[in-house]
Motif scaffolding. Structure first.
Motif, mmCIF file in Angstrom:
data_model
loop_
_atom_site.group_PDB
_atom_site.id
_atom_site.type_symbol
_atom_site.label_atom_id
_atom_site.label_comp_id
_atom_site.label_asym_id
_atom_site.label_seq_id
_atom_site.Cartn_x
_atom_site.Cartn_y
_atom_site.Cartn_z
ATOM 1 N N GLY A 1 0.166 -1.176 -0.279
ATOM 2 C CA GLY A 1 0.053 -0.121 0.320
ATOM 3 C C GLY A 1 0.629 0.799 -0.036
ATOM 4 O O GLY A 1 1.578 1.304 -0.633
ATOM 5 N N ASP A 2 0.563 2.334 0.757
ATOM 6 C CA ASP A 2 1.200 3.473 0.643
ATOM 7 C C ASP A 2 2.256 3.511 1.244
ATOM 8 O O ASP A 2 3.094 4.256 0.911
ATOM 9 C CB ASP A 2 0.513 4.053 1.574
ATOM 10 C CG ASP A 2 -1.309 4.443 1.802
ATOM 11 O OD1 ASP A 2 -1.524 4.323 1.020
ATOM 12 O OD2 ASP A 2 -1.736 4.831 3.155
ATOM 13 N N TYR A 3 3.532 2.988 2.192
ATOM 14 C CA TYR A 3 4.660 2.578 2.137
ATOM 15 C C TYR A 3 5.052 2.085 1.593
ATOM 16 O O TYR A 3 6.351 2.426 0.993
ATOM 17 C CB TYR A 3 4.760 1.407 2.992
ATOM 18 C CG TYR A 3 3.984 1.397 5.262
ATOM 19 C CD1 TYR A 3 4.840 2.068 5.569
ATOM 20 C CD2 TYR A 3 2.453 1.235 5.093
ATOM 21 C CE1 TYR A 3 4.086 2.972 7.013
ATOM 22 C CE2 TYR A 3 1.966 1.210 6.239
ATOM 23 C CZ TYR A 3 2.800 2.323 7.278
ATOM 24 O OH TYR A 3 2.071 2.094 7.738
ATOM 25 N N LEU A 4 4.934 1.120 0.233
ATOM 26 C CA LEU A 4 5.329 0.845 -0.961
ATOM 27 C C LEU A 4 5.349 1.913 -1.919
ATOM 28 O O LEU A 4 5.946 2.425 -2.515
ATOM 29 C CB LEU A 4 4.361 -0.443 -1.724
ATOM 30 C CG LEU A 4 5.283 -1.136 -2.211
ATOM 31 C CD1 LEU A 4 4.986 -2.936 -3.003
ATOM 32 C CD2 LEU A 4 4.656 -0.432 -4.141
ATOM 33 N N ALA A 5 4.251 2.422 -2.070
ATOM 34 C CA ALA A 5 4.594 3.555 -3.242
ATOM 35 C C ALA A 5 5.385 5.196 -2.748
ATOM 36 O O ALA A 5 6.216 5.568 -2.830
ATOM 37 C CB ALA A 5 3.133 4.724 -2.585
ATOM 38 N N ILE A 6 5.708 5.331 -0.948
ATOM 39 C CA ILE A 6 6.740 6.074 -0.832
ATOM 40 C C ILE A 6 8.432 5.941 -0.997
ATOM 41 O O ILE A 6 8.995 6.527 -1.372
ATOM 42 C CB ILE A 6 5.868 6.175 0.768
ATOM 43 C CG1 ILE A 6 4.987 6.997 0.399
ATOM 44 C CG2 ILE A 6 7.055 7.567 1.044
ATOM 45 C CD1 ILE A 6 4.229 6.566 2.420
ATOM 46 N N VAL A 7 8.426 4.140 -0.764
ATOM 47 C CA VAL A 7 9.361 3.745 -0.611
ATOM 48 C C VAL A 7 9.786 4.153 -2.493
ATOM 49 O O VAL A 7 10.598 4.363 -2.750
ATOM 50 C CB VAL A 7 9.412 2.270 -0.101
ATOM 51 C CG1 VAL A 7 10.745 1.784 -0.888
ATOM 52 C CG2 VAL A 7 9.568 2.706 1.204
ATOM 53 N N THR A 8 9.156 3.492 -3.484
ATOM 54 C CA THR A 8 9.384 3.696 -5.226
ATOM 55 C C THR A 8 9.574 5.382 -5.240
ATOM 56 O O THR A 8 10.463 5.445 -6.163
ATOM 57 C CB THR A 8 7.798 3.347 -5.767
ATOM 58 O OG1 THR A 8 6.921 3.757 -4.875
ATOM 59 C CG2 THR A 8 7.665 1.608 -5.252
ATOM 60 N N LEU A 9 8.642 5.861 -4.691
ATOM 61 C CA LEU A 9 8.472 7.212 -4.942
ATOM 62 C C LEU A 9 10.149 7.664 -4.602
ATOM 63 O O LEU A 9 11.369 8.430 -5.398
ATOM 64 C CB LEU A 9 8.251 8.321 -4.011
ATOM 65 C CG LEU A 9 7.983 9.428 -4.213
ATOM 66 C CD1 LEU A 9 6.877 10.238 -3.720
ATOM 67 C CD2 LEU A 9 9.295 10.518 -3.901
#
Lengths: 355, 384
Positions: free
Chosen positions: A120-128
């Motif tokens: 979820g959100d954690y993955l999104a932020i790490v990809t960013l």
């Protein structure tokens, strides 16, 4: 209507290609549109590949431009290094694309291992974050070539490369690459779009694709029946990043200069907008949305300074409209009025039977 | 399903046809007896101030020349958002419009991309302010009105040494900007040659251009009495502010990107007091043409023109001089004009607002002498 009807997808792309080619041979295509054909192809490949991560795998990635950037830089380095050894453009272009895709795929694999443990959100932020890391690494990367081969440096200027007399600097840190020979053509772009579609559509329809979608729909249930989470997640992620890399090479070889700053967070978001607007998991939608949204700002040039404002407003309206049930119903009724209902039903019945 | 597909194809056909419809006037020559000049620049976004200035300056020159009689110009600027991809789009739009002469792109990165296109299309280009050497490298039809970056760095070091402006020098430059980095590289080289002592070299990037405390502290700790700032003025204005806040008051030395700081919105001009900059244009000069230009610019756009505006203005006049020298007519095609203008530019001498007796080398670089300026009482004053 069935999602991802392959006849519809390939049909649209091939028809668009033929129409444009015909118009071009008739001299009826503006320079403005002609100049955008290759970027449109590159962005379509980007959107289709991101759709694999976001729509099919169901993980939000905000660093897709990072993979594009890796593909762009490695592809161009390969292309420029091979210039003397392999003068014909077609094989050189193909090799550059493969190099770009391979490097981006490897980066996708390396990044995927830690990133895909998250959700979820954690993955999104790490990809960013990874997208930005890639940008900053390329910003301080220096690559040059001379008779002894490629030289690489992470220092602060290109003198550290110790190039021989006659050697050239290819990647010059933050200044990126300048003096690229333009190799990309619309036909190459079109071919890449077809290859990307072939890979993505076949993956979706394969056994692996069903496993990936099962992960998206319910990870715990999928795991409980023995689907290897890491393996399938990585499969989707690496395919997606490798295609993004190929798109990057295509894009870079269309311009005489590229800088790492071009592939920033904004570009990632732009591609995400294409995907969301086209519909998550809907490949045909991604293609249409990308084409429209890449051309739109150019069509709005008449608005001068207000053009990006108008673009944003149009974007908001389209997003609202496509998510509005009343609007959709009105549109459907309108279509039904114009075309006799019987005809649609009959036609739909026949194709559904076929596919 | 099939029907829907047909509808889709039909729609795409209509769209494509609509796009193509605009191009019937494609590749037409100037009809009204005017040369069609196009240019791209950042008219929106972070670098908008440069694009708008160059466009306004060029527009003033075009209006003046059209009023004079004789050669007539038609000018069109397209927005490139300081991005190579958008710049190529803008360039293509201009080509559809029927552009015969290209004013290049205002900023360097887009200019590298558009100059390659113009080179392939054989359209003559004269950029007002794209100073990177990559813009002109290997392109015989690409000329610059501003100094190339390396020359600015060398000239700055020479100037500091000649005038004895500082003994311990600190440099802060923008690591991801070709312009800033290009100047820094040659500055450092020349400084070493002239035995100037550089005590502190620090960098920043696009993402970190709001906080300069680390860089300033480094300079302060090492006792620098002059800070060389090869950058645009937006970050420079923050440097002045933050240095003042920490009670550090070195001398500042800027290059042409610093020009325009006084017109920055909400900028306390007292912060820039005493800043020295090297720029080819001096808005306070008593030269009659400059006074005229400055007054006109103030009247129309309500601000003091910076060097970009003057470059844009000079570009148009230089084109006029070259077109007259080569006896060109608006009915010629872009590639015919290109060959004639290349010949004219490499042989002519031009007096403009940004320098006297400018000449151009075959590689497209201009030769003119920079002017040192200092900011006093909120205005630029010539140093020499």
């Amino acid at each position: 209507m069935k999602k991802n009807n392959i006849f519809l997808i390939y049909g649209t792309v091939i028809a668009a290609y033929i129409i444009i080619q015909l118009l071009m041979s008739a001299g009826a295509v503006t320079s403005s549109l002609r100049g955008q054909l290759v970027p449109i192809c590159a962005y379509i490949v980007m959107a289709v590949s991101l759709n694999l991560t976001v729509g099919v795998l169901g993980e939000l990635s905000l660093g897709h431009a990072g993979f594009m950037s890796i593909g762009a830089f490695t592809g161009v380095v390969a292309c420029m290094s091979l210039e003397s050894a392999l003068p014909p453009t077609l094989p050189r272009f193909v090799i550059s694309l493969l190099v770009g895709a391979a490097f981006a795929g490897v980066a996708g694999f390396l990044i995927g291992i830690p990133v895909l443990r998250l959700n979820g959100d954690y993955l999104a932020i790490v990809t960013l974050a990874f997208g930005e890391i890639i940008k900053n690494i390329i910003n301080c990367l220096y690559v040059g070539i001379d008779s002894r081969g490629l030289h690489l440096s992470f220092l602060t200027n290109s003198d550290a490369l110790n190039l021989e007399e006659g050697g050239t600097v290819i990647i010059n840190g933050p200044m990126g690459i300048a003096g690229i020979t333009k190799l990309s053509t619309f036909t190459f772009g079109f071919a890449l779009v077809l290859v990307a579609l072939f890979i993505v559509l076949n993956l979706i329809r394969s056994r692996a694709g069903r496993a990936i979608m099962a992960l998206r729909d319910n990870r715990i249930a999928a795991e409980s029946i023995g689907i290897n989470v890491t393996k399938y997640k990585l499969m989707a992620f690496v395919t997606s990043s490798a295609l993004a890399g190929a798109a990057g090479t295509l894009f870079a070889l269309n311009y005489s200069t590229i800088t790492a700053a071009k592939f920033n967070f904004n570009t990632s978001i732009l591609v995400l907008v294409f995907v969301v607007l086209g519909g998550l998991g809907n490949i045909w939608g991604s293609i249409i949305a990308t084409t429209v949204l890449v051309i739109l700002p150019e069509l709005l040039r008449e608005f001068n300074d207000y053009r990006m404002l108008v673009y944003a407003i149009v974007l908001i309206l389209v997003m609202l409209a496509t998510n509005n049930a009343t609007f959709k119903n009105t549109l459907r009724e309108l279509v039904n009025k114009i075309i006799p209902e019987k005809l649609i039903k009959r036609k739909e019945g026949t194709t559904d039977g076929n596919s | 399903m099939k029907l829907k597909r047909i509808i889709c194809i039909a729609i795409s056909l209509v769209l494509v046809a609509a796009l193509a419809a605009g191009c019937s006037a494609n590749e037409k020559k100037g009809e009204s007896g005017a040369f069609k000049i196009g240019g791209t620049g950042p008219l929106t976004g972070v670098a908008a101030i440069y694009g708008t200035a160059a466009m306004n300056g060029a527009q003033i020159a075009v209006d003046e020349i059209n009023a004079m009689g004789g050669i007539k110009f038609e000018l069109k600027y397209e927005d490139d958002e300081h991005d190579a991809e958008k710049a190529v789009n803008a360039y293509n739009t201009l080509k559809d419009w029927g552009m015969q002469i290209f004013l290049g792109s205002v900023t360097s990165t887009p200019a590298v991309a558009t100059s390659a296109e113009a080179f392939n299309d054989r359209i003559f280009s004269l950029t007002p302010s794209a100073s990177s050497t990559d813009v002109t490298k290997g392109k015989d039809n690409m000329f610059q009105m501003c100094f190339a970056d390396p020359n600015q760095g060398t000239a700055s070091a020479q100037y500091i040494a000649d005038k004895n402006l500082g003994t311990k020098i600190a440099v802060i430059y923008k690591n991801d900007d070709p312009y800033s980095k290009g100047i820094y590289n040659t500055f450092a080289e020349k400084a070493a040659e002239l035995n100037l002592e550089i005590v502190s070299t620090t960098t920043f990037t696009d993402d970190s251009q709001t906080d300069f405390n680390v860089q300033l502290l480094d300079a302060k700790d090492k006792g620098a009495d002059l800070i060389f700032l090869p950058m645009y003025y937006t970050p420079a204005s923050l440097i002045f502010q933050q240095a003042k806040a920490m009670g550090y008051a070195p001398k500042y030395f800027g290059v042409d990107g610093m020009d325009g700081i006084l017109t920055l919105e909400n900028f306390d001009t007292s912060l820039a007091e005493g800043v020295i900059l090297l720029t080819p244009f001096n808005a306070d000069s008593n030269d009659e043409r400059t006074v005229n230009f400055v007054n006109k610019y103030k009247e129309l756009f309500d601000e003091i023109p910076n060097q970009f505006a003057a470059d844009g203005y000079d570009c148009i006049y230089a084109l006029k001089a070259a077109l007259e020298a080569a006896e060109c007519k608006p009915s010629m095609t872009a590639s015919e004009l290109c060959e004639k203008l290349i010949g004219a530019f490499t042989t002519m001498k031009f007096d403009g607002l940004t320098g006297d007796s400018m000449t151009w080398a075959a590689n497209g670089e201009v030769s003119k002498s920079p002017k040192g300026m200092v900011i006093q009482n909120g205005a630029y004053v010539g140093l020499d």
